[in-house]
Design a protein around this motif. Structure first.
Motif, PDB file in Angstrom:
ATOM      1  N   PRO A 202      -7.034 -19.125  -6.315  1.00  9.30           N
ATOM      2  CA  PRO A 202      -8.113 -18.686  -7.201  1.00  9.30           C
ATOM      3  C   PRO A 202      -8.946 -17.538  -6.634  1.00  9.30           C
ATOM      4  O   PRO A 202      -9.448 -16.705  -7.395  1.00  9.30           O
ATOM      5  CB  PRO A 202      -8.965 -19.953  -7.356  1.00  9.30           C
ATOM      6  CG  PRO A 202      -7.984 -21.072  -7.187  1.00  9.30           C
ATOM      7  CD  PRO A 202      -7.045 -20.590  -6.118  1.00  9.30           C
ATOM      8  N   ILE A 203      -9.105 -17.496  -5.299  1.00 14.55           N
ATOM      9  CA  ILE A 203      -9.822 -16.348  -4.710  1.00 14.55           C
ATOM     10  C   ILE A 203      -9.061 -15.062  -4.995  1.00 14.55           C
ATOM     11  O   ILE A 203      -9.636 -14.047  -5.410  1.00 14.55           O
ATOM     12  CB  ILE A 203     -10.013 -16.544  -3.188  1.00 14.55           C
ATOM     13  CG1 ILE A 203     -11.063 -17.615  -2.914  1.00 14.55           C
ATOM     14  CG2 ILE A 203     -10.438 -15.223  -2.532  1.00 14.55           C
ATOM     15  CD1 ILE A 203     -11.278 -17.908  -1.442  1.00 14.55           C
ATOM     16  N   PHE A 204      -7.746 -15.085  -4.774  1.00 16.82           N
ATOM     17  CA  PHE A 204      -6.921 -13.900  -5.042  1.00 16.82           C
ATOM     18  C   PHE A 204      -7.000 -13.504  -6.515  1.00 16.82           C
ATOM     19  O   PHE A 204      -7.139 -12.324  -6.845  1.00 16.82           O
ATOM     20  CB  PHE A 204      -5.465 -14.172  -4.658  1.00 16.82           C
ATOM     21  CG  PHE A 204      -5.208 -14.117  -3.178  1.00 16.82           C
ATOM     22  CD1 PHE A 204      -6.162 -13.645  -2.303  1.00 16.82           C
ATOM     23  CD2 PHE A 204      -3.999 -14.545  -2.654  1.00 16.82           C
ATOM     24  CE1 PHE A 204      -5.932 -13.594  -0.935  1.00 16.82           C
ATOM     25  CE2 PHE A 204      -3.745 -14.491  -1.289  1.00 16.82           C
ATOM     26  CZ  PHE A 204      -4.722 -14.022  -0.433  1.00 16.82           C
ATOM     27  N   LEU A 205      -6.904 -14.510  -7.398  1.00 19.97           N
ATOM     28  CA  LEU A 205      -6.957 -14.213  -8.825  1.00 19.97           C
ATOM     29  C   LEU A 205      -8.315 -13.619  -9.213  1.00 19.97           C
ATOM     30  O   LEU A 205      -8.388 -12.596  -9.905  1.00 19.97           O
ATOM     31  CB  LEU A 205      -6.699 -15.480  -9.638  1.00 19.97           C
ATOM     32  CG  LEU A 205      -6.857 -15.294 -11.159  1.00 19.97           C
ATOM     33  CD1 LEU A 205      -5.697 -14.488 -11.722  1.00 19.97           C
ATOM     34  CD2 LEU A 205      -6.974 -16.635 -11.868  1.00 19.97           C
ATOM     35  N   GLY A 206      -9.391 -14.268  -8.773  1.00 22.72           N
ATOM     36  CA  GLY A 206     -10.725 -13.773  -9.088  1.00 22.72           C
ATOM     37  C   GLY A 206     -10.963 -12.373  -8.553  1.00 22.72           C
ATOM     38  O   GLY A 206     -11.557 -11.526  -9.227  1.00 22.72           O
ATOM     39  N   ALA A 207     -10.458 -12.111  -7.323  1.00 25.86           N
ATOM     40  CA  ALA A 207     -10.611 -10.780  -6.734  1.00 25.86           C
ATOM     41  C   ALA A 207      -9.838  -9.741  -7.535  1.00 25.86           C
ATOM     42  O   ALA A 207     -10.312  -8.616  -7.736  1.00 25.86           O
ATOM     43  CB  ALA A 207     -10.146 -10.801  -5.286  1.00 25.86           C
ATOM     44  N   ALA A 208      -8.634 -10.113  -7.980  1.00 26.69           N
ATOM     45  CA  ALA A 208      -7.818  -9.179  -8.766  1.00 26.69           C
ATOM     46  C   ALA A 208      -8.496  -8.852 -10.100  1.00 26.69           C
ATOM     47  O   ALA A 208      -8.550  -7.690 -10.523  1.00 26.69           O
ATOM     48  CB  ALA A 208      -6.433  -9.760  -9.006  1.00 26.69           C
ATOM     49  N   LEU A 209      -9.041  -9.870 -10.760  1.00 27.13           N
ATOM     50  CA  LEU A 209      -9.702  -9.656 -12.050  1.00 27.13           C
ATOM     51  C   LEU A 209     -11.000  -8.871 -11.894  1.00 27.13           C
ATOM     52  O   LEU A 209     -11.283  -7.928 -12.643  1.00 27.13           O
ATOM     53  CB  LEU A 209      -9.985 -10.995 -12.724  1.00 27.13           C
ATOM     54  CG  LEU A 209      -8.768 -11.823 -13.165  1.00 27.13           C
ATOM     55  CD1 LEU A 209      -9.207 -13.187 -13.695  1.00 27.13           C
ATOM     56  CD2 LEU A 209      -7.961 -11.075 -14.228  1.00 27.13           C
ATOM     57  N   SER A 210     -11.792  -9.264 -10.892  1.00 27.78           N
ATOM     58  CA  SER A 210     -13.089  -8.616 -10.700  1.00 27.78           C
ATOM     59  C   SER A 210     -12.937  -7.233 -10.082  1.00 27.78           C
ATOM     60  O   SER A 210     -13.576  -6.277 -10.525  1.00 27.78           O
ATOM     61  CB  SER A 210     -13.971  -9.492  -9.808  1.00 27.78           C
ATOM     62  OG  SER A 210     -15.212  -8.884  -9.567  1.00 27.78           O
ATOM     63  N   GLY A 211     -12.075  -7.129  -9.042  1.00 24.43           N
ATOM     64  CA  GLY A 211     -11.911  -5.849  -8.364  1.00 24.43           C
ATOM     65  C   GLY A 211     -11.333  -4.773  -9.256  1.00 24.43           C
ATOM     66  O   GLY A 211     -11.652  -3.585  -9.116  1.00 24.43           O
ATOM     67  N   SER A 212     -10.485  -5.163 -10.199  1.00 21.64           N
ATOM     68  CA  SER A 212      -9.886  -4.197 -11.123  1.00 21.64           C
ATOM     69  C   SER A 212     -10.795  -3.870 -12.301  1.00 21.64           C
ATOM     70  O   SER A 212     -10.517  -2.944 -13.076  1.00 21.64           O
ATOM     71  CB  SER A 212      -8.556  -4.746 -11.658  1.00 21.64           C
ATOM     72  OG  SER A 212      -8.772  -5.906 -12.455  1.00 21.64           O
ATOM     73  N   GLY A 213     -11.864  -4.639 -12.434  1.00 15.89           N
ATOM     74  CA  GLY A 213     -12.764  -4.436 -13.565  1.00 15.89           C
ATOM     75  C   GLY A 213     -12.259  -5.049 -14.858  1.00 15.89           C
ATOM     76  O   GLY A 213     -12.864  -4.867 -15.922  1.00 15.89           O
ATOM     77  N   LEU A 214     -11.150  -5.794 -14.783  1.00 14.41           N
ATOM     78  CA  LEU A 214     -10.565  -6.384 -15.982  1.00 14.41           C
ATOM     79  C   LEU A 214     -11.446  -7.483 -16.556  1.00 14.41           C
ATOM     80  O   LEU A 214     -11.665  -7.557 -17.767  1.00 14.41           O
ATOM     81  CB  LEU A 214      -9.168  -6.931 -15.662  1.00 14.41           C
ATOM     82  CG  LEU A 214      -8.336  -7.467 -16.831  1.00 14.41           C
ATOM     83  CD1 LEU A 214      -8.061  -6.337 -17.827  1.00 14.41           C
ATOM     84  CD2 LEU A 214      -7.029  -8.084 -16.321  1.00 14.41           C
ATOM     85  N   LEU A 215     -11.966  -8.333 -15.678  1.00 19.93           N
ATOM     86  CA  LEU A 215     -12.795  -9.443 -16.157  1.00 19.93           C
ATOM     87  C   LEU A 215     -13.643  -9.980 -15.010  1.00 19.93           C
ATOM     88  O   LEU A 215     -13.135 -10.231 -13.915  1.00 19.93           O
ATOM     89  CB  LEU A 215     -11.916 -10.576 -16.707  1.00 19.93           C
ATOM     90  CG  LEU A 215     -12.646 -11.866 -17.120  1.00 19.93           C
ATOM     91  CD1 LEU A 215     -13.576 -11.603 -18.284  1.00 19.93           C
ATOM     92  CD2 LEU A 215     -11.643 -12.964 -17.466  1.00 19.93           C
ATOM     93  N   THR A 216     -14.918 -10.143 -15.245  1.00 17.59           N
ATOM     94  CA  THR A 216     -15.815 -10.813 -14.313  1.00 17.59           C
ATOM     95  C   THR A 216     -16.581 -11.854 -15.102  1.00 17.59           C
ATOM     96  O   THR A 216     -17.536 -11.536 -15.826  1.00 17.59           O
ATOM     97  CB  THR A 216     -16.787  -9.820 -13.637  1.00 17.59           C
ATOM     98  OG1 THR A 216     -16.046  -8.790 -12.999  1.00 17.59           O
ATOM     99  CG2 THR A 216     -17.627 -10.544 -12.590  1.00 17.59           C
ATOM    100  N   VAL A 217     -16.156 -13.093 -14.991  1.00 19.72           N
ATOM    101  CA  VAL A 217     -16.759 -14.162 -15.779  1.00 19.72           C
ATOM    102  C   VAL A 217     -17.741 -14.940 -14.911  1.00 19.72           C
ATOM    103  O   VAL A 217     -17.508 -15.154 -13.716  1.00 19.72           O
ATOM    104  CB  VAL A 217     -15.663 -15.104 -16.334  1.00 19.72           C
ATOM    105  CG1 VAL A 217     -14.921 -15.807 -15.213  1.00 19.72           C
ATOM    106  CG2 VAL A 217     -16.260 -16.115 -17.297  1.00 19.72           C
ATOM    107  N   ALA A 218     -18.852 -15.328 -15.486  1.00 21.11           N
ATOM    108  CA  ALA A 218     -19.867 -16.085 -14.761  1.00 21.11           C
ATOM    109  C   ALA A 218     -19.444 -17.548 -14.623  1.00 21.11           C
ATOM    110  O   ALA A 218     -18.969 -18.151 -15.585  1.00 21.11           O
ATOM    111  CB  ALA A 218     -21.202 -15.991 -15.495  1.00 21.11           C
ATOM    112  N   ILE A 219     -19.596 -18.090 -13.433  1.00 18.63           N
ATOM    113  CA  ILE A 219     -19.301 -19.508 -13.185  1.00 18.63           C
ATOM    114  C   ILE A 219     -20.613 -20.274 -13.252  1.00 18.63           C
ATOM    115  O   ILE A 219     -21.499 -20.072 -12.419  1.00 18.63           O
ATOM    116  CB  ILE A 219     -18.638 -19.709 -11.806  1.00 18.63           C
ATOM    117  CG1 ILE A 219     -17.465 -18.752 -11.621  1.00 18.63           C
ATOM    118  CG2 ILE A 219     -18.198 -21.161 -11.643  1.00 18.63           C
ATOM    119  CD1 ILE A 219     -16.346 -18.936 -12.602  1.00 18.63           C
TER     120      ILE A 219
END
Length: 343
Positions: A202-219
């Motif tokens: 999940p860290i890798f997935l979250g980093a890929a989504l957030s780092g690429s600007g594709l999606l940053t969802v609030a937890i």
């Protein structure tokens, strides 16, 4: 399982009432551990710890912007140095545990190696060690770190000023999608030689989504509390009364060795902080001997660089897990030389 959930929830409420640091993890952990030790039959929820790790991993990954990942990459030399320190520290711990617990050198080595408890118990059995002693020592080490380090850090450390990115989207459907993808990523990573896939995936997935600007969802904070509750319960129910009563000397020795590891990590954190420029509390959490998920949660609660803490622990687990037999061979040589040295 229902009783464990009840005891854990009551422990969390009591910890909040008494002002205990990290209440929704330490409260359930201490409550379930005490109940289990006095003879109450408890069981963790199926995949409860894994689910908690997925939530925490995704929350940390969502904080890993491109700038944060660049900062983490610069610290690779410090991560390697920290890993070497942990290897040396645990070797010394094994030399201490052997006479204190009156166990053989194989059992002592795998009982103090800073890697997964289940993996080390299996390898120890294959190499002629005692898997029960290994499992119990690891459980006590993790419990000691979880019970002591967050209290020290939150009680005496300076909180950071990191905040959740303002661009994070608050959407339940997107949150459910992100959590589903995080769980799937962890499942796909399980056969691969990655440490702790339930957290790292999940860290890798979250980093890929957030780092690429594709999606940053609030937890949501409520979800983080649920994750801490599940993780705390899973830690507490590990303590079985029968095993503790059967191996009292091992329990005492494990507590002494755990104290040595915590103090050594605290001292080494001063050196790393001075050499790398990291805040002391971040360095301490990064070098803490075990409990990666719990140290990452502590960093997040303190608004510290939780992604850096996670990176240090992932590096340490990956290196130690992949070189454990080589390190064991070196330890055997060292132990033999010390044993054969004339007094």
């Amino acid at each position: 399982m229902g009783l464990a959930l009840l005891v854990g929830s009551l422990g969390g409420v009591a910890a909040v009432y008494w002002g205990i640091p990290l209440p929704w993890m330490l409260g359930p952990f201490l409550g379930c551990a005490v109940a289990s030790v006095v003879g109450v039959s408890l069981a963790g929820l199926p995949k409860g710890r894994e689910g908690g790790q997925v939530i925490v991993g995704l929350a940390i990954g969502m904080r890993m912007t491109a700038a944060a990942m660049a900062t983490t990459a610069v610290l690779l030399p410090a991560m390697l140095a920290g890993t070497l320190f942990v290897v040396a520290m645990t070797m010394i711990a094994a030399l201490l545990l052997k006479p204190l617990a009156r166990v053989d050198h194989r059992t002592a080595f795998f009982a103090t190696a800073a890697a997964g408890m289940a993996d080390m118990a299996t390898v120890a059995q294959q190499r002629g060690g005692d898997p029960d002693v290994v499992s119990l020592t690891h459980a006590i080490r993790v419990a000691s770190v979880v019970a002591v380090v967050p209290v020290l850090v939150i009680g005496f450390g300076e909180p950071g000023d990191l905040v959740q990115a303002g661009s994070a989207i608050e959407s339940l459907p997107l949150l459910a999608l992100a959590l589903g993808l995080a769980w799937l990523t962890a499942l796909l990573m399980r056969p691969l030689p990655f440490p702790n896939p339930w957290l790292v995936g999940p860290i890798f997935l979250g980093a890929a989504l957030s780092g690429s600007g594709l999606l940053t969802v609030a937890i949501p904070e409520l979800l983080i509390i649920l994750a801490q509750l599940l993780i705390g319960i899973s830690l507490g129910v590990r303590f079985k009364r029968t095993l503790l009563l059967r191996l009292p000397r091992v329990v005492a020795a494990a507590l002494a060795v755990s104290a040595y590891m915590i103090v050594s990590s605290a001292g080494a954190a001063w050196v790393m902080s001075a050499a790398s420029g990291l805040p002391y509390v971040t360095s301490f959490l990064a070098l803490a001997p075990a409990a990666v998920t719990e140290m990452v949660i502590t960093a997040k609660v303190m608004n510290l660089d939780a992604e850096i803490v996670a990176a240090f622990h992932v590096m340490r687990i990956a290196v130690i897990a992949s070189t454990i037999l080589l390190t064991f061979a070196l330890f055997e040589r060292l132990e033999k030389r010390l044993r054969d040295r004339p007094i």
